[in-house]
Enzyme design. Structure first.
Site, mmCIF file in Angstrom:
data_model
loop_
_atom_site.group_PDB
_atom_site.id
_atom_site.type_symbol
_atom_site.label_atom_id
_atom_site.label_comp_id
_atom_site.label_asym_id
_atom_site.label_seq_id
_atom_site.Cartn_x
_atom_site.Cartn_y
_atom_site.Cartn_z
ATOM 1 N N ASP A 171 -4.912 44.571 -25.039
ATOM 2 C CA ASP A 171 -5.505 45.707 -24.328
ATOM 3 C C ASP A 171 -6.088 45.212 -22.988
ATOM 4 O OD1 ASP A 171 -6.448 48.326 -24.017
ATOM 5 O OD2 ASP A 171 -8.337 47.923 -25.067
ATOM 6 N N GLU A 183 -0.583 50.405 -15.925
ATOM 7 C CA GLU A 183 -1.499 51.527 -15.624
ATOM 8 C C GLU A 183 -1.452 51.907 -14.147
ATOM 9 O OE1 GLU A 183 -5.399 51.478 -17.486
ATOM 10 O OE2 GLU A 183 -6.313 52.530 -15.804
HETATM 11 P P1 13P Z 1 -12.823 54.515 -25.769
HETATM 12 O O1 13P Z 1 -13.980 53.833 -25.123
HETATM 13 O O2 13P Z 1 -12.792 55.959 -25.435
HETATM 14 O O3 13P Z 1 -12.761 54.277 -27.236
HETATM 15 O O4 13P Z 1 -11.482 53.904 -25.124
HETATM 16 C C1 13P Z 1 -10.903 52.751 -25.646
HETATM 17 C C2 13P Z 1 -9.812 52.216 -24.784
HETATM 18 O O5 13P Z 1 -9.277 52.855 -23.907
HETATM 19 C C3 13P Z 1 -9.377 50.845 -25.054
HETATM 20 O O6 13P Z 1 -8.443 50.401 -24.129
HETATM 21 O O1 G3H Z 2 -11.092 49.506 -22.872
HETATM 22 C C1 G3H Z 2 -11.884 48.701 -23.339
HETATM 23 C C2 G3H Z 2 -12.014 48.567 -24.804
HETATM 24 O O2 G3H Z 2 -12.948 49.497 -25.312
HETATM 25 C C3 G3H Z 2 -12.354 47.161 -25.168
HETATM 26 O O3 G3H Z 2 -13.683 46.861 -24.927
HETATM 27 O O4 G3H Z 2 -13.548 44.767 -23.613
HETATM 28 O O5 G3H Z 2 -15.674 45.408 -24.795
HETATM 29 O O6 G3H Z 2 -13.669 44.656 -26.089
HETATM 30 P P1 G3H Z 2 -14.172 45.328 -24.845
HETATM 31 ZN ZN ZN Z 3 -8.708 51.221 -22.191
#
Ligand code: 13P
Ligand code: G3H
Ligand code: ZN
Length: 311
Positions: free
Chosen positions: A82, A134
């Site tokens: 992510d 993105e």
């Molecule tokens: P939320 O903060 O809305 O759960 O979004 C999570 C997200 O986009 C992780 O990449």
């Molecule tokens: O988009 C971000 C996600 O909520 C992940 O959050 O970077 O604190 O693990 P983090």
């Molecule tokens: Zn995100």
């Protein structure tokens, strides 16, 4: 099976539903999500942020996901990075067993975003891994990058065709009014996603899977629980679930949820501590937290994403 998102997204696009992409940081979260998904026969994406990798360690997370695969061998699970912010981080996850990575250069210029994404796509595709990119920036906190309110920008639909054809990415995250974290809309305002932008994007790249970040709905039962048992989260507001459902019926194939997991766990742990001040065994308070994650994920799969029974 650890799979890529290719097949999942094709079926989701054609079937008018979305796959949940849940952020994972520890064993209890992975257990809660995969128990729910397996009972409901739903494919699922487990996603790991840079911060999660730093917190839990790459190998621990991969091995925990492998344990889930062993328990639920028929369930398609994709392991996804992510918000990867560099080629090196993406490469490390590709080399380390992930089946999908996101390269997020959305805060850079269009040209830099294209160049950087292309480089990751070339490496990923050569290794059988898919790539999410993105265009447009969400407000809120993405790892160490904080995009201030007013500085976010909706995705410009006129740029998506060029971006997708130049980068050859496999899915595209767009900005249509969601944001990361638990404070997505101002109190007193009506939360409204820009479906006109989503539809315009899909007209230009028909059949192409769209990703929605910042898609937690911030369930008020958890916010109440947090506030009732010593927390302070005034005016925490998320995306209405009917709008997420609508997005899933359109071209959105992946819906990202992290904050709702955090809220489910924190609300329940706070409650547990308040009701059992003498308990100090982590298993005691992590048990209801894990059960709350499972219930919340099950609700999303059944009532929001529409992915139940889609294995
Ligand atoms: P939320 O903060 O809305 O759960 O979004 C999570 C997200 O986009 C992780 O990449
Ligand atoms: O988009 C971000 C996600 O909520 C992940 O959050 O970077 O604190 O693990 P983090
Ligand atoms: Zn995100």
């Amino acid at each position: 099976m650890l799979v890529t998102t290719k097949e999942m997204f094709k079926k989701a696009y054609d079937g008018g539903y979305a796959i949940g992409a849940f952020n994972v940081n520890n064993m209890e979260i992975i257990q809660g999500i995969t128990e729910a998904a397996s009972e409901l026969k739903s494919p699922v994406i487990l996603q790991v942020s840079k911060g999660a990798r730093e917190y839990a360690n790459h190998t621990y997370l991969v091995k925990l996901v492998e344990a889930a695969l062993k328990l639920y061998p028929d369930m398609p699970i994709a392991l996804h990075l992510d918000h990867g912010d560099s080629f090196e981080l993406c490469k490390s996850c590709i080399d380390g067993g992930f089946t999908s990575v996101m390269i997020d250069l959305s805060s850079k210029s269009f040209e830099e975003n294209v160049e950087g994404t292309k480089k990751v796509v070339e490496y990923a595709h050569a290794h059988g891994v898919v790539v999410e990119a993105e265009l447009g920036t969400l407000a809120g906190i993405e790892d160490d990058v904080k995009v201030e309110e007013g500085k976010q920008s909706y995705t410009d639909p006129s740029m998506v065709e060029e971006f997708v054809s130049k980068t050859n990415c496999d899915s595209l995250a767009i900005a249509i009014g969601t944001s990361h974290g638990a404070y997505k809309f101002k109190p007193g305002t009506k939360p409204q996603l820009r479906f006109d932008i989503l539809e315009e994007v899909s007209k230009r790249i028909p059949g192409f899977p769209i990703v929605l970040h910042g898609a937690s709905s911030v369930p008020q039962e958890f916010v109440k629980m947090v506030n009732e048992f010593g927390g302070h989260m005034p005016d925490a507001i998320g995306v209405p679930e009917d709008q997420l459902r609508h997005a899933a019926e359109l071209s959105v194939c992946k819906i990202n949820i992290d904050s709702d997991i955090r809220l489910a766990m924190t609300g329940n742990i706070r409650k547990y501590f308040a009701e059992h001040p003498d308990h100090f065994d982590p298993r005691q308070y992590l048990k209801p937290a894990r059960a709350a994650v499972k219930d919340m994920v099950a609700h999303k799969i059944k009532d929001v994403l529409g992915s139940a029974g889609k294995i």
